[in-house]
Write a protein that holds these residues in place. Structure first.
Motif, short mmCIF file in Angstrom:
data_model
loop_
_atom_site.label_atom_id
_atom_site.label_comp_id
_atom_site.label_asym_id
_atom_site.label_seq_id
_atom_site.Cartn_x
_atom_site.Cartn_y
_atom_site.Cartn_z
N SER A 1 -2.12 2.68 -4.36
CA SER A 1 -1.57 3.98 -4.04
C SER A 1 -2.73 4.92 -3.74
O SER A 1 -3.58 5.17 -4.59
CB SER A 1 -0.75 4.51 -5.23
N ILE A 2 -2.78 5.43 -2.52
CA ILE A 2 -3.91 6.27 -2.09
C ILE A 2 -3.57 7.73 -2.33
O ILE A 2 -2.55 8.23 -1.86
CB ILE A 2 -4.22 6.02 -0.60
N ARG B 1 9.27 3.22 -4.29
CA ARG B 1 7.99 2.59 -3.96
C ARG B 1 7.74 1.37 -4.84
O ARG B 1 7.35 0.30 -4.36
CB ARG B 1 6.85 3.59 -4.12
N THR B 2 7.95 1.52 -6.14
CA THR B 2 7.70 0.40 -7.04
C THR B 2 8.75 -0.69 -6.86
O THR B 2 8.43 -1.88 -6.97
CB THR B 2 7.63 0.86 -8.51
N ASN B 3 9.99 -0.31 -6.54
CA ASN B 3 11.01 -1.32 -6.26
C ASN B 3 10.63 -2.15 -5.04
O ASN B 3 10.85 -3.36 -5.01
CB ASN B 3 12.38 -0.67 -6.06
N MET B 4 10.07 -1.51 -4.01
CA MET B 4 9.62 -2.24 -2.83
C MET B 4 8.56 -3.27 -3.21
O MET B 4 8.62 -4.43 -2.80
CB MET B 4 9.03 -1.29 -1.79
N MET C 1 3.34 -1.68 3.73
CA MET C 1 3.11 -0.32 3.24
C MET C 1 4.46 0.29 2.90
O MET C 1 5.47 -0.05 3.50
CB MET C 1 2.41 0.52 4.31
N THR C 2 4.46 1.22 1.95
CA THR C 2 5.72 1.88 1.58
C THR C 2 6.16 2.86 2.66
O THR C 2 7.34 3.15 2.77
CB THR C 2 5.59 2.63 0.25
N ARG C 3 5.22 3.40 3.44
CA ARG C 3 5.58 4.27 4.56
C ARG C 3 4.48 4.23 5.60
O ARG C 3 3.32 4.04 5.28
CB ARG C 3 5.83 5.71 4.10
N SER C 4 4.87 4.42 6.86
CA SER C 4 3.89 4.47 7.94
C SER C 4 4.13 5.69 8.81
O SER C 4 3.59 5.82 9.90
CB SER C 4 3.93 3.19 8.79
N MET D 1 0.85 -1.17 0.00
CA MET D 1 0.00 0.00 0.00
C MET D 1 0.90 1.23 0.00
O MET D 1 1.94 1.24 0.63
CB MET D 1 -0.89 -0.03 1.24
N ASP D 2 0.49 2.25 -0.70
CA ASP D 2 1.32 3.44 -0.88
C ASP D 2 0.54 4.70 -0.50
O ASP D 2 -0.22 5.22 -1.30
CB ASP D 2 1.77 3.52 -2.35
#
Length: 96
Positions: free
Chosen positions: A66-67, A52-55, A39-42, A1-2
């Motif tokens: 991606s929100i 983000r896409t590499n993750m 998630m890419t970040r929290s 999730m982004d």
């Protein structure tokens, strides 16, 4: 999730509210239901689109959500589909 945007990339402001904060709040609430996913970040931090896409790719993610909260005249739902080489299972999921 982004939860898009973050830190030095706040997105636009509406009546003093920043997109980055809305996006992170929504993503954190969704994350409660998706505890077995990543998630890419929290927290409030800057992560490039490439990072983000590499993750997602390194986790072999089936979906990448991606929100965003759009500030222009856009309404409704946007869906972007990766069109490079993907498995038959992914192609079937993309049709849904």
């Amino acid at each position: 999730m982004d939860p898009s945007h973050g830190c030095s990339d706040p997105g636009v402001s509406y009546k003093g509210f920043l997109k980055k904060n809305y996006n992170l709040t929504i993503a954190l609430k969704v994350h409660i239901y998706l505890l077995n996913h990543s998630m890419t970040r929290s927290s409030d931090q800057t992560i490039s689109l490439t990072e983000r896409t590499n993750m997602a790719n390194s986790m072999n993610a089936d979906y990448f959500l991606s929100i965003h909260n759009n500030a222009s005249d856009g309404r409704g739902f946007e869906s972007h589909i990766y069109n490079d080489q993907v498995s038959k299972q992914t192609r079937e999921a993309q049709k849904k």
